[in-house]
Design a protein around this motif. Structure first.
Motif, PDB file in Angstrom:
ATOM      1  N   GLU A 109       0.893  -1.314   0.138  1.00 57.35           N
ATOM      2  CA  GLU A 109       0.079   0.110   0.010  1.00 57.35           C
ATOM      3  C   GLU A 109       1.012   1.405   0.187  1.00 57.35           C
ATOM      4  O   GLU A 109       0.640   2.289  -0.822  1.00 57.35           O
ATOM      5  N   MET A 110       2.021   1.238   0.807  1.00 58.97           N
ATOM      6  CA  MET A 110       2.741   2.570   0.876  1.00 58.97           C
ATOM      7  C   MET A 110       3.539   2.392  -0.477  1.00 58.97           C
ATOM      8  O   MET A 110       3.771   3.665  -1.073  1.00 58.97           O
ATOM      9  N   LEU A 111       4.021   1.575  -1.109  1.00 57.71           N
ATOM     10  CA  LEU A 111       4.653   1.389  -2.258  1.00 57.71           C
ATOM     11  C   LEU A 111       3.711   1.972  -3.424  1.00 57.71           C
ATOM     12  O   LEU A 111       4.175   2.981  -4.189  1.00 57.71           O
ATOM     13  N   ASP A 112       2.384   1.644  -3.517  1.00 61.34           N
ATOM     14  CA  ASP A 112       1.504   2.373  -4.192  1.00 61.34           C
ATOM     15  C   ASP A 112       1.467   3.842  -4.007  1.00 61.34           C
ATOM     16  O   ASP A 112       1.422   4.658  -5.174  1.00 61.34           O
ATOM     17  N   PHE A 113       1.173   4.252  -2.902  1.00 59.13           N
ATOM     18  CA  PHE A 113       1.299   5.730  -2.524  1.00 59.13           C
ATOM     19  C   PHE A 113       2.343   6.317  -3.058  1.00 59.13           C
ATOM     20  O   PHE A 113       2.191   7.723  -3.626  1.00 59.13           O
ATOM     21  N   ILE A 114       3.728   6.093  -2.591  1.00 59.90           N
ATOM     22  CA  ILE A 114       4.733   6.323  -3.184  1.00 59.90           C
ATOM     23  C   ILE A 114       4.885   6.553  -4.445  1.00 59.90           C
ATOM     24  O   ILE A 114       5.365   7.737  -5.110  1.00 59.90           O
ATOM     25  N   ASN A 115       4.568   5.517  -5.209  1.00 59.48           N
ATOM     26  CA  ASN A 115       4.532   5.704  -6.700  1.00 59.48           C
ATOM     27  C   ASN A 115       3.382   6.608  -7.290  1.00 59.48           C
ATOM     28  O   ASN A 115       3.728   7.597  -8.077  1.00 59.48           O
TER      29      ASN A 115
END
Length: 170
Positions: A109-115
């Motif tokens: 979820e954080m990876l998606d948000f960062i991207n």
């Protein structure tokens, strides 16, 4: 995610903590990794008969000793306080690094948000209050599938000798 993006719309730079945000652990408390280090350590050095719990105690004690009079420390400084030969300290140090990798995973979820932030033109900074050094943390991130090219900077407390808690790492 849309409401969160709206909240950060006014900011050009977004910073993220690493542990328990981008990287999560498979153990409920970080010091549980020390139990595995202790188990492997006595397999390599059977002359030591530490239980994993006893090793965990020694490791935490060494960290307390290393922290005396310092705001932040490195993993090397912690292991310098362990009661063994340099070879034994180095092996335990390497075991701990290996187990940190085995017990971490990337928060999707954080990876998606960062991207999404990157796609929106935001600059990304990562910050960690950790005794691991920058190269070790970068290694953990990469091995867990994080693209370091999306970040502008990585600040690690052990490299600066100051903690996030003091406000001086920022």
């Amino acid at each position: 995610m849309h409401s969160l993006l709206k909240k950060i719309d006014y900011f050009d730079i977004i910073s993220f903590d690493i542990f328990d945000t981008i990287l999560c652990r498979t153990v409920s408390k970080p010091d549980q990794v020390f139990l595995g280090v202790g188990k492997q350590f006595v397999e390599v050095f059977p002359q030591y008969t530490y239980s994993p719990k006893a090793f965990q105690y020694l490791r935490k004690k060494a960290e307390r000793e290393a922290r005396k009079g310092k705001e932040e420390i490195s993993l090397k400084e912690i292991y310098a306080n362990m009661p063994w030969s340099e070879e034994e300290k180095e092996k335990a140090y390497q075991i701990e690094l290996d187990l940190e990798l085995q017990h971490t995973y990337l928060n999707p979820e954080m990876l998606d948000f960062i991207n999404t932030c990157v796609a929106e033109g935001k600059r990304i900074i990562l910050v960690s209050d950790m005794y691991l050094n920058k190269n070790q943390i970068e290694h953990l991130l990469v091995k867990n599938g994080f693209d370091l090219n999306v970040i502008e900077r990585l600040f690690v407390s052990s490299e600066y000798g100051v903690s996030k808690n003091s406000g001086r790492l920022f």
